[in-house]
Enzyme design. Sequence first.
Site, mmCIF file in Angstrom:
data_model
loop_
_atom_site.group_PDB
_atom_site.id
_atom_site.type_symbol
_atom_site.label_atom_id
_atom_site.label_comp_id
_atom_site.label_asym_id
_atom_site.label_seq_id
_atom_site.Cartn_x
_atom_site.Cartn_y
_atom_site.Cartn_z
ATOM 1 N N ASN A 42 56.937 53.223 92.001
ATOM 2 C CA ASN A 42 58.045 52.571 92.702
ATOM 3 C C ASN A 42 57.434 51.649 93.746
ATOM 4 O OD1 ASN A 42 60.346 51.800 94.016
ATOM 5 N ND2 ASN A 42 60.720 53.775 95.007
ATOM 6 N N LYS A 68 58.888 49.473 95.505
ATOM 7 C CA LYS A 68 59.827 49.186 96.608
ATOM 8 C C LYS A 68 59.806 47.685 96.931
ATOM 9 C CE LYS A 68 58.931 53.810 98.304
ATOM 10 N NZ LYS A 68 59.192 54.801 99.341
ATOM 11 N N HIS A 98 67.865 56.260 94.680
ATOM 12 C CA HIS A 98 66.718 56.568 95.541
ATOM 13 C C HIS A 98 67.235 56.871 96.946
ATOM 14 C CE1 HIS A 98 63.025 56.115 97.810
ATOM 15 N NE2 HIS A 98 62.374 56.289 96.667
ATOM 16 N N GLU A 138 66.277 56.043 99.770
ATOM 17 C CA GLU A 138 66.343 54.873 100.673
ATOM 18 C C GLU A 138 67.628 54.094 100.441
ATOM 19 O OE1 GLU A 138 62.536 53.255 99.609
ATOM 20 O OE2 GLU A 138 61.564 54.976 100.558
ATOM 21 N N GLU A 158 63.169 64.316 94.667
ATOM 22 C CA GLU A 158 62.367 63.742 95.758
ATOM 23 C C GLU A 158 62.862 64.271 97.102
ATOM 24 O OE1 GLU A 158 60.427 59.833 94.543
ATOM 25 O OE2 GLU A 158 62.404 59.311 95.279
ATOM 26 N N GLY A 182 56.983 59.004 101.643
ATOM 27 C CA GLY A 182 56.299 58.074 102.537
ATOM 28 C C GLY A 182 55.790 58.730 103.810
ATOM 29 N N SER A 222 55.021 61.585 98.340
ATOM 30 C CA SER A 222 53.603 61.602 98.678
ATOM 31 C C SER A 222 52.714 62.162 97.561
ATOM 32 C CB SER A 222 53.383 62.334 100.002
ATOM 33 O OG SER A 222 54.103 61.667 101.046
#
Length: 253
Positions: free
Chosen positions: A9, A11, A97, A99, A169, A175, A215
């Site tokens: 990904n 991003k 996702h 985010e 996730e 991250g 991660s």
Amino acid sequence: MRKQIAAANWKMNLTAQQAETLLNDVLQANIQLSDNQEAIFAVPFPYLVMTSKLVGERSNYFIAAQNCYHQPSGAFTGEVSAEMLKSIGIKYCVVGHSERREYFDETNAQLAEKINLLFKNDITPIFCCGEPLSVREAEGQNAYVEKQIQESLFHLSADELGRLVIAYEPIWAIGTGKTASTAQAQDIQQFVRSVIAKKYGADLASNIPILYGGSVKANNAAELFASEDVDGGLVGGASLVAKDFVEIIKALK
Ligand code: PEP
């Protein structure tokens, strides 16, 4: 054996030139994937066509979109539809996702609409779910993830659900450099499979790839992927470094 997937990904990172170099570097490692293994690159919209050309006909390498809109077409300036993705040959799209849920207020109901449109256009959704830190600390992760799955997926037919990829996730691991332990990942991913099994049957559930994201690095991928219910990873930061992502692909079962 069910599919094992290493999904990058990217991003909102990389210029077109950097993206081309990164993908070429990964492809030049020339990793031969077995029939059940796939490497997927979720790239920014402007790079979908260029990266698809670079991947070409290599078997089991695919380009994915990172998102699509929850309406089929119309006056939605700046958005991208599932039909547009299909028209340029895209086969996978990340949906939900964390985010996007957090910064763009995406709801479980909207994600259900996106998934419907993706299936209508023969694109496989990579459906993301996972809990924030406060929920994990209160040990509420199973109920939280079950609700996400029920509200976004349980309207699907068995045929559709059988074509889905799920990425668990935990938000606290994305991250942050803080990875879920192998036992934590295995426990909840086994639970996710059991939630699917309860509604759609054990046979169908046993064929759904469930990726872990949060991660994943070159030095922890093999240990995470070795677990029974961890069928590869959705990888952010480490997918931006060619040699690291190459090692992550090589860590697939
Ligand atoms: C992600 O973007 O889905 C992700 C898991 O990021 P990272 O690997 O950087 O934690």
